[in-house]
Design an enzyme around this catalytic site. Structure first.
Site, PDB file in Angstrom:
ATOM      1  N   LYS A 101       0.844  -1.206   0.000  1.00 41.18           N
ATOM      2  CA  LYS A 101       0.000   0.000   0.000  1.00 41.18           C
ATOM      3  C   LYS A 101       0.877   1.252   0.000  1.00 41.18           C
ATOM      4  O   LYS A 101       2.084   1.175   0.295  1.00 41.18           O
ATOM      5  CB  LYS A 101      -0.907  -0.031   1.238  1.00 41.18           C
ATOM      6  CG  LYS A 101      -0.146   0.041   2.544  1.00 41.18           C
ATOM      7  CD  LYS A 101      -1.009  -0.347   3.733  1.00 41.18           C
ATOM      8  CE  LYS A 101      -0.218  -0.214   5.017  1.00 41.18           C
ATOM      9  NZ  LYS A 101      -0.807  -0.958   6.129  1.00 41.18           N
ATOM     10  N   TYR A 160      16.311  29.687  10.071  1.00 39.70           N
ATOM     11  CA  TYR A 160      15.161  30.424  10.609  1.00 39.70           C
ATOM     12  C   TYR A 160      15.095  30.345  12.124  1.00 39.70           C
ATOM     13  O   TYR A 160      15.385  29.301  12.713  1.00 39.70           O
ATOM     14  CB  TYR A 160      13.864  29.855  10.042  1.00 39.70           C
ATOM     15  CG  TYR A 160      13.679  30.057   8.569  1.00 39.70           C
ATOM     16  CD1 TYR A 160      13.649  31.348   8.018  1.00 39.70           C
ATOM     17  CD2 TYR A 160      13.524  28.977   7.710  1.00 39.70           C
ATOM     18  CE1 TYR A 160      13.462  31.531   6.654  1.00 39.70           C
ATOM     19  CE2 TYR A 160      13.341  29.151   6.349  1.00 39.70           C
ATOM     20  CZ  TYR A 160      13.311  30.439   5.822  1.00 39.70           C
ATOM     21  OH  TYR A 160      13.128  30.606   4.489  1.00 39.70           O
TER      22      TYR A 160
HETATM   23  C1  LIG Z   1       0.037  -1.865   6.762  1.00 39.06           C
HETATM   24  C2  LIG Z   1      -0.536  -3.124   7.287  1.00 39.06           C
HETATM   25  C3  LIG Z   1       0.280  -4.242   7.518  1.00 39.06           C
HETATM   26  C4  LIG Z   1       1.791  -4.218   7.370  1.00 39.06           C
HETATM   27  O1  LIG Z   1       2.398  -3.916   8.593  1.00 39.06           O
HETATM   28  P1  LIG Z   1       3.987  -3.866   8.771  1.00 39.06           P
HETATM   29  O2  LIG Z   1       4.156  -3.461  10.187  1.00 39.06           O
HETATM   30  O3  LIG Z   1       4.500  -2.836   7.819  1.00 39.06           O
HETATM   31  O4  LIG Z   1       4.526  -5.220   8.482  1.00 39.06           O
HETATM   32  C5  LIG Z   1      -0.344  -5.426   7.893  1.00 39.06           C
HETATM   33  N1  LIG Z   1      -1.679  -5.490   8.056  1.00 39.06           N
HETATM   34  C6  LIG Z   1      -2.484  -4.436   7.857  1.00 39.06           C
HETATM   35  C7  LIG Z   1      -3.953  -4.578   8.045  1.00 39.06           C
HETATM   36  C8  LIG Z   1      -1.947  -3.217   7.478  1.00 39.06           C
HETATM   37  O5  LIG Z   1      -2.744  -2.159   7.309  1.00 39.06           O
END
Ligand SMILES: *Cc1c(COP(=O)(O)O)cnc(C)c1O
Length: 363
Positions: free
Chosen positions: A38, A257
């Site tokens: 994702k 800044y």
């Molecule tokens: C993003 C996600 C993962 C992956 O988790 P990691 O800690 O990056 O391995 C697994 N399950 C769900 C439902 C997620 O949203």
């Protein structure tokens, strides 16, 4: 968007394959690995990462949204694609036509899918998502009435799996154990009711490295594929830039800044063209360090939109010299987890924010 011309992300597909190997060796043989890709594969690039993993024999992909799944199908990915955030009304036909497997979390979604199947000779696959304590998406674990109703609505649909998500695998062993027990119970209830075995999955990276009992039939591996969560993993994404200015400023001179940093003595100050517009968080101001010729060099003053300044008293370098901002080169490692901690966040956020903004070079 016009990319920063001097700063880029190098993506090592070799390290990605290496990490998949480490993950496989950690798991019992036969355990499936879903690669979570994702958010543009956590900023590493959805399609190149997924193609590499499919060649490496991955068992499936996890994305948040239907649109991401369609991009993968159009790129030629044939492995199962799981839509972790389910779907919304209007997306049913897209799911079915692209053979995407949603994690379903409401009876309304089941009705929508049934309606979309209509009189067609189809039986689309889905997994049921169970909320065992995350408080986000899923049928609540003890609401057997709703679950039963969901099952009765499953006329033409093919439930192939059951999933949950753990809220505190890092923070609370007792609560994680409770979530796993709740999930076990729901899984048994469903398998008995359906008289078939389901693909059960609960574990993300932190979970499968620390709770073998929560691995079940498949893991959902995100951050570990990208190089974080266990010591044998290698960073896949590294950010490089180069010095664009080197000059000596006098003791007492203020940097950036808000004048939050004053030079303690005459100092060679370098400027690197990376800033919060590139996802290099402003919360790293006066905290972060970079690597030049194998040396650790501290940033001074506030991170600005396009630049940071560094104190070069310990490193002779010239305009044009390469700078490691994050990740790994031959002589140094500056993990996204280390940088993230300095900026009060987590590796995930830093990888997403930098990876999606910078030009990416694959090797
Ligand atoms: C993003 C996600 C993962 C992956 O988790 P990691 O800690 O990056 O391995 C697994 N399950 C769900 C439902 C997620 O949203």
């Amino acid at each position: 968007m016009i990319n920063n011309p001097y700063t880029y992300a190098r993506i090592s597909l070799k390290n990605l394959q290496h990490n998949l190997g480490v993950i496989r060796r950690t798991l019992r043989q036969g355990t499936r690995v879903m690669a979570v890709v994702k958010s543009d594969a956590y900023g590493h690039g959805l399609v190149p990462v997924s193609k590499t993993l499919e060649q490496g024999g991955i068992d499936g992909f996890g994305v948040a949204f239907v649109d991401e799944g369609i991009v993968l199908r159009q790129a030629g990915i044939t492995a199962p694609i799981y839509i972790l955030s389910g779907f919304q009304r209007g997306e049913e036909a897209l799911l079915i036509d692209n053979s995407l497997t949603p994690l379903v979390y409401s009876t309304a979604q089941i009705e929508l899918l049934n309606r979309a199947v209509g009189t067609r000779n189809l039986s689309p696959a889905l997994h049921l998502k169970i909320d065992t304590g995350m408080g986000r998406l899923g049928f609540v674990y003890d609401d057997i009435g709703t679950l039963g109703k969901a099952l009765r609505g499953m006329k033409r649909l093919n439930i192939t799996g059951v999933a949950t998500h753990l809220s505190a695998p890092r923070d609370s062993r007792p609560f994680t154990t409770i979530q796993i027990q709740r999930f076990q119970a729901v899984r048994q209830f469903l398998e008995t009711a359906l008289s078939k075995k389901l693909i059960a999955h609960a574990a993300n990276t932190d979970t499968f490295f620390h709770y073998p009992g929560a691995v079940f039939d498949m893991v959902r591996s995100g951050i570990s594929l990208y190089g974080y969560g266990q010591k044998d993993l290698k960073p896949v994404l590294s950010v490089f830039s180069r010095l664009i200015s080197v000059k000596t400023l006098k003791k007492g001179y203020s940097i950036s800044y808000g004048r939050t940093y004053r030079l303690k003595k005459n100092t060679t100050v370098g400027v690197i063209p990376v800033g919060y517009a590139d996802g290099y968080l402003r919360s790293l101001s006066n905290k972060a360090f970079v690597g030049i010729n194998g040396k650790k060099v501290y940033s001074i003053g506030r991170v600005t939109m396009n630049h940071i300044m560094i104190d070069m008293h310990n490193v002779p370098a010239r305009v044009g010299d390469e700078v490691l901002i994050m990740g790994q080169d031959d002589s140094q490692r500056i993990g996204a987890d280390t940088v993230a901690t300095l900026g009060s966040t987590i590796s995930y956020e830093l990888l997403c924010s930098m990876g999606t903004r910078l030009k990416r070079i694959y090797e």
